[in-house]
Design an enzyme around this catalytic site. Sequence first.
Site, PDB file in Angstrom:
ATOM      1  N   ILE A  30       0.790  -1.167   0.058  1.00 33.34           N
ATOM      2  CA  ILE A  30       0.084   0.001  -0.082  1.00 33.34           C
ATOM      3  C   ILE A  30       0.770   1.176  -0.001  1.00 33.34           C
ATOM      4  O   ILE A  30       0.983   2.200  -0.814  1.00 33.34           O
ATOM      5  CB  ILE A  30      -0.951   0.028   1.270  1.00 33.34           C
ATOM      6  N   CYS A  31       2.008   1.322   0.884  1.00 35.38           N
ATOM      7  CA  CYS A  31       2.930   2.498   0.872  1.00 35.38           C
ATOM      8  C   CYS A  31       3.405   2.639  -0.559  1.00 35.38           C
ATOM      9  O   CYS A  31       3.679   3.756  -1.034  1.00 35.38           O
ATOM     10  CB  CYS A  31       3.776   2.198   1.936  1.00 35.38           C
TER      11      CYS A  31
END
Length: 171
Positions: free
Chosen positions: A63-64
């Site tokens: 996600i990052c």
Amino acid sequence: MTASAPTITLKGNPLPLAGALPQVGQNAPNAELVNNDLAPVQLESFRGKVLVLSSVPSLDTPICDMETRRFNQEAEKLGERVQIITISMDLPFAQKRWCGAAGIERVLTLSDYRAADFGTKYGVLIPAIRLLARAVFVVDAAGVIRYVQLVPEVGQEPEYGPILQAVKALL
């Protein structure tokens, strides 16, 4: 009266944050971070630019990775008056390696690994795991916070539309 520290979740499990988030209309706290060459960087040194401060747990997570790549694409469209900074507890060496592998050229990555100065002052430090919560702060050229988004679940991306709208309103 002080605001209570917010809580986020990681896979549904609650994690309290240290401190309170700064609010819209407040001056953005200065924080000392570390760049990819281990040099200290003061957030106030970016005064004069619209800042997007994106805190993430770790660039080495899916996600990052997606979030930072997305902000890198958006930075191209926003121009030189905007500086997007991704802040994590990752070591500067890991940030530099990740940026090179991901082709990140417009987003600046800074590390909060030394003293968690940003995490503490911006209320996004997760003490239980010593990582930063996913949050985005938009700061105007005068250093005033104009938008705040704390993502309630670590495994979710932020809502990009309101962030970009807040940035464009400052240009």
